[in-house]
Design an enzyme around this catalytic site. Structure first.
Site, PDB file in Angstrom:
ATOM      1  N   THR A  91      36.451  43.452  42.289  1.00  0.00           N
ATOM      2  CA  THR A  91      35.114  43.084  42.752  1.00  0.00           C
ATOM      3  C   THR A  91      34.450  44.276  43.449  1.00  0.00           C
ATOM      4  O   THR A  91      33.259  44.540  43.271  1.00  0.00           O
ATOM      5  CB  THR A  91      35.225  41.890  43.734  1.00  0.00           C
ATOM      6  OG1 THR A  91      36.124  40.943  43.167  1.00  0.00           O
ATOM      7  CG2 THR A  91      33.890  41.253  43.992  1.00  0.00           C
ATOM      8  N   TRP A  92      35.226  44.981  44.210  1.00  0.00           N
ATOM      9  CA  TRP A  92      34.739  46.175  44.905  1.00  0.00           C
ATOM     10  C   TRP A  92      34.201  47.188  43.884  1.00  0.00           C
ATOM     11  O   TRP A  92      33.075  47.689  44.004  1.00  0.00           O
ATOM     12  CB  TRP A  92      35.913  46.769  45.700  1.00  0.00           C
ATOM     13  CG  TRP A  92      35.580  47.861  46.660  1.00  0.00           C
ATOM     14  CD1 TRP A  92      34.326  48.341  46.963  1.00  0.00           C
ATOM     15  CD2 TRP A  92      36.505  48.601  47.448  1.00  0.00           C
ATOM     16  NE1 TRP A  92      34.427  49.338  47.892  1.00  0.00           N
ATOM     17  CE2 TRP A  92      35.750  49.513  48.211  1.00  0.00           C
ATOM     18  CE3 TRP A  92      37.892  48.583  47.589  1.00  0.00           C
ATOM     19  CZ2 TRP A  92      36.353  50.410  49.096  1.00  0.00           C
ATOM     20  CZ3 TRP A  92      38.492  49.470  48.473  1.00  0.00           C
ATOM     21  CH2 TRP A  92      37.728  50.372  49.222  1.00  0.00           C
TER      22      TRP A  92
ATOM     23  N   SER B  62      30.881  48.504  51.408  1.00  0.00           N
ATOM     24  CA  SER B  62      31.921  48.524  52.445  1.00  0.00           C
ATOM     25  C   SER B  62      32.466  47.104  52.606  1.00  0.00           C
ATOM     26  O   SER B  62      31.779  46.120  52.277  1.00  0.00           O
ATOM     27  CB  SER B  62      31.341  49.014  53.773  1.00  0.00           C
ATOM     28  OG  SER B  62      30.405  48.058  54.247  1.00  0.00           O
TER      29      SER B  62
ATOM     30  N   LYS C 217      41.310  40.805  53.828  1.00  0.00           N
ATOM     31  CA  LYS C 217      41.507  41.872  54.818  1.00  0.00           C
ATOM     32  C   LYS C 217      41.038  43.240  54.311  1.00  0.00           C
ATOM     33  O   LYS C 217      40.597  44.064  55.095  1.00  0.00           O
ATOM     34  CB  LYS C 217      42.994  41.973  55.194  1.00  0.00           C
ATOM     35  CG  LYS C 217      43.497  40.817  56.032  1.00  0.00           C
ATOM     36  CD  LYS C 217      44.844  41.129  56.633  1.00  0.00           C
ATOM     37  CE  LYS C 217      45.336  39.997  57.511  1.00  0.00           C
ATOM     38  NZ  LYS C 217      46.722  40.208  57.965  1.00  0.00           N
TER      39      LYS C 217
ATOM     40  N   SER D  10      48.155  39.798  48.408  1.00  0.00           N
ATOM     41  CA  SER D  10      46.770  39.381  48.160  1.00  0.00           C
ATOM     42  C   SER D  10      46.743  38.294  47.080  1.00  0.00           C
ATOM     43  O   SER D  10      45.997  37.305  47.193  1.00  0.00           O
ATOM     44  CB  SER D  10      45.957  40.606  47.727  1.00  0.00           C
ATOM     45  OG  SER D  10      44.620  40.263  47.505  1.00  0.00           O
TER      46      SER D  10
ATOM     47  N   HIS E 188      41.458  41.502  33.116  1.00  0.00           N
ATOM     48  CA  HIS E 188      42.744  41.679  33.803  1.00  0.00           C
ATOM     49  C   HIS E 188      43.871  41.889  32.788  1.00  0.00           C
ATOM     50  O   HIS E 188      45.044  41.867  33.172  1.00  0.00           O
ATOM     51  CB  HIS E 188      43.082  40.432  34.624  1.00  0.00           C
ATOM     52  CG  HIS E 188      42.325  40.300  35.913  1.00  0.00           C
ATOM     53  ND1 HIS E 188      41.967  41.368  36.691  1.00  0.00           N
ATOM     54  CD2 HIS E 188      41.872  39.202  36.578  1.00  0.00           C
ATOM     55  CE1 HIS E 188      41.316  40.932  37.761  1.00  0.00           C
ATOM     56  NE2 HIS E 188      41.244  39.634  37.709  1.00  0.00           N
TER      57      HIS E 188
ATOM     58  N   LYS F  87      43.701  41.341  41.923  1.00  0.00           N
ATOM     59  CA  LYS F  87      43.713  41.687  43.355  1.00  0.00           C
ATOM     60  C   LYS F  87      43.796  43.187  43.651  1.00  0.00           C
ATOM     61  O   LYS F  87      44.090  43.586  44.778  1.00  0.00           O
ATOM     62  CB  LYS F  87      44.831  40.955  44.123  1.00  0.00           C
ATOM     63  CG  LYS F  87      44.914  39.482  43.881  1.00  0.00           C
ATOM     64  CD  LYS F  87      43.583  38.786  43.787  1.00  0.00           C
ATOM     65  CE  LYS F  87      42.861  38.681  45.121  1.00  0.00           C
ATOM     66  NZ  LYS F  87      41.478  38.143  44.904  1.00  0.00           N
ATOM     67  N   ALA F  88      43.493  43.997  42.641  1.00  0.00           N
ATOM     68  CA  ALA F  88      43.604  45.442  42.848  1.00  0.00           C
ATOM     69  C   ALA F  88      42.303  46.088  43.319  1.00  0.00           C
ATOM     70  O   ALA F  88      42.266  47.303  43.537  1.00  0.00           O
ATOM     71  CB  ALA F  88      44.078  46.103  41.562  1.00  0.00           C
TER      72      ALA F  88
ATOM     73  N   MET G 299      30.360  43.571  52.204  1.00  0.00           N
ATOM     74  CA  MET G 299      30.719  42.697  51.064  1.00  0.00           C
ATOM     75  C   MET G 299      31.285  41.354  51.523  1.00  0.00           C
ATOM     76  O   MET G 299      31.123  40.350  50.852  1.00  0.00           O
ATOM     77  CB  MET G 299      31.699  43.407  50.124  1.00  0.00           C
ATOM     78  CG  MET G 299      30.994  44.371  49.167  1.00  0.00           C
ATOM     79  SD  MET G 299      32.106  45.192  48.006  1.00  0.00           S
ATOM     80  CE  MET G 299      32.807  43.815  47.103  1.00  0.00           C
TER      81      MET G 299
HETATM   82  P1  A3P Z   1      42.970  41.439  50.292  1.00  0.00           P
HETATM   83  O1  A3P Z   1      43.331  40.067  49.802  1.00  0.00           O
HETATM   84  O2  A3P Z   1      44.188  42.278  50.563  1.00  0.00           O
HETATM   85  O3  A3P Z   1      42.044  41.428  51.442  1.00  0.00           O
HETATM   86  P2  A3P Z   1      39.980  41.627  43.385  1.00  0.00           P
HETATM   87  O4  A3P Z   1      38.512  41.832  43.488  1.00  0.00           O
HETATM   88  O5  A3P Z   1      40.640  42.471  42.341  1.00  0.00           O
HETATM   89  O6  A3P Z   1      40.321  40.179  43.282  1.00  0.00           O
HETATM   90  O7  A3P Z   1      40.623  42.175  44.745  1.00  0.00           O
HETATM   91  C1  A3P Z   1      40.437  41.522  45.958  1.00  0.00           C
HETATM   92  C2  A3P Z   1      41.019  42.365  47.055  1.00  0.00           C
HETATM   93  O8  A3P Z   1      40.163  43.515  47.250  1.00  0.00           O
HETATM   94  C3  A3P Z   1      41.079  41.625  48.385  1.00  0.00           C
HETATM   95  O9  A3P Z   1      42.198  42.179  49.082  1.00  0.00           O
HETATM   96  C4  A3P Z   1      39.748  42.051  48.998  1.00  0.00           C
HETATM   97  O10 A3P Z   1      39.671  41.885  50.402  1.00  0.00           O
HETATM   98  C5  A3P Z   1      39.710  43.521  48.609  1.00  0.00           C
HETATM   99  N1  A3P Z   1      38.360  44.097  48.671  1.00  0.00           N
HETATM  100  C6  A3P Z   1      37.236  43.656  48.083  1.00  0.00           C
HETATM  101  N2  A3P Z   1      36.189  44.419  48.408  1.00  0.00           N
HETATM  102  C7  A3P Z   1      36.646  45.360  49.258  1.00  0.00           C
HETATM  103  C8  A3P Z   1      36.027  46.446  49.967  1.00  0.00           C
HETATM  104  N3  A3P Z   1      34.728  46.698  49.888  1.00  0.00           N
HETATM  105  N4  A3P Z   1      36.829  47.225  50.738  1.00  0.00           N
HETATM  106  C9  A3P Z   1      38.158  46.985  50.835  1.00  0.00           C
HETATM  107  N5  A3P Z   1      38.803  45.969  50.196  1.00  0.00           N
HETATM  108  C10 A3P Z   1      38.044  45.174  49.403  1.00  0.00           C
END
Ligand code: A3P
Length: 291
Positions: free
Chosen positions: A48-49, A224, A254, A134, A104, A44-45, A228
């Site tokens: 994916t972004w 963004s 979020k 998250s 991870h 959750k850090a 996404m």
């Molecule tokens: P939240 O649950 O706080 O919204 P991971 O990919 O490591 O599982 O992380 C998922 C978290 O990254 C989620 O957080 C997700 O919304 C956030 N995230 C993914 N893409 C993003 C982006 N383009 N901009 C901001 N946050 C993003």
């Protein structure tokens, strides 16, 4: 409906899905290559972004090409063993170089070939409180992970320390301590939210890649949160609700800094801060949990 929630097992003090432990020899003997790029994160850090950013850099901002497959197929998740899909290791082995990979694992459980071959690693870290919130929602909606119960249960029974991939503290500190000994770029989620342009430039520089201004703007736009969240290749909506139930919580939830304030009670925050201070004070590592 079959209960997908897998059991967890300890490996060197770190809880992992038993399906990962089942393929431990395969995982541990994974052969990294010098030109691999590994994205390493605590869950959750911002994994994916970062995957999307790096993928788009490697394909020079070709958005159509970036839609070739969902993010979890484009970038093998080495720790994953979810039959009938090939394991993350098998998927990576079948991939031509240069490979973009995801893990991870805390650094102490990284296959040794990574430290021998020394490929580039982008480690993304996010503040503990937002990560926890998250992860809570992710455990609720992802039927492959343990059910977290209510937020208060999650917090008070210390389930937050008994999560898959282990302690947030050990994870962020372990990778922090390794960052100057290996080719590791340590990036903060909060910095990415604050100024994505600056952070994408850092990633470009680290990867020794160059893109035109036009391609840069395309990468910025397509990674963004707003784009996404509606992109089926990044929002996990291609998975059935039996695997990820997005009516419980969206994968792209979020994407903010400071959402923990909507969940932590005043007393939970005091308790958490005491513990946090003890565990982090000698690390030399600081996070922002608001912007
Ligand atoms: P939240 O649950 O706080 O919204 P991971 O990919 O490591 O599982 O992380 C998922 C978290 O990254 C989620 O957080 C997700 O919304 C956030 N995230 C993914 N893409 C993003 C982006 N383009 N901009 C901001 N946050 C993003």
């Amino acid at each position: 409906m079959k209960n997908l929630r897998v059991k967890m097992e300890l490996v060197d003090g770190v809880l992992l899905p038993d399906t990962t432990v089942e393929m431990w020899d395969q995982f541990w003997n994974f052969q990294a290559r010098e030109d691999d790029i590994l994205i390493a994160t605590y869950p959750k850090a911002g994994t994916t972004w970062t995957q999307e950013i790096v993928d788009l850099i490697l394909i020079q901002g070709d958005v159509e090409k970036s839609m070739r497959a969902p993010c979890f197929l484009k970038v093998p998740f080495l720790d994953l063993n979810a039959k009938p899909l090939p394991s993350g290791v098998e998927a990576a082995n079948a991939m031509p170089s240069p490979r973009l990979l995801k893990t991870h694992m805390p650094i102490k459980l990284l296959p040794p070939s990574f430290l021998e071959k020394n490929p580039k690693v982008i480690y993304v870290a996010r503040n503990a409180k937002d990560c926890m919130v998250s992860y809570y929602y992710f455990q609720k909606m992802n039927k492959g992970l343990p059910d977290p119960g209510t937020w208060n249960e999650y917090f008070s029974t210390k389930k937050t320390e008994k999560v898959p991939w282990g302690s947030w503290f050990d994870h962020v500190i372990g990778w922090w301590n390794a960052k100057d000994k290996h080719r590791i770029l340590y990036v903060f989620f909060e910095d990415m939210v604050e100024e994505p342009k600056r952070e994408i430039k850092k990633i470009l520089q680290f990867l020794e890649k160059d893109v035109s201004e036009e391609v840069f703007e395309k990468i910025l736009h397509h990674t963004s949160f707003e784009i996404m969240k509606d992109n089926p290749m990044t929002n996990y909506s291609v998975l059935p609700p039996e695997v990820m139930d997005q009516s419980v919580s969206k994968f792209m939830r979020k994407g903010k800094v400071g959402d923990w304030k909507n969940h932590f009670s005043v007393s939970q925050n005091i308790l958490f801060n005491e513990e946090y201070k003890k565990k982090m004070e000698e690390s030399g590592l600081t996070f922002r949990d608001e912007l």
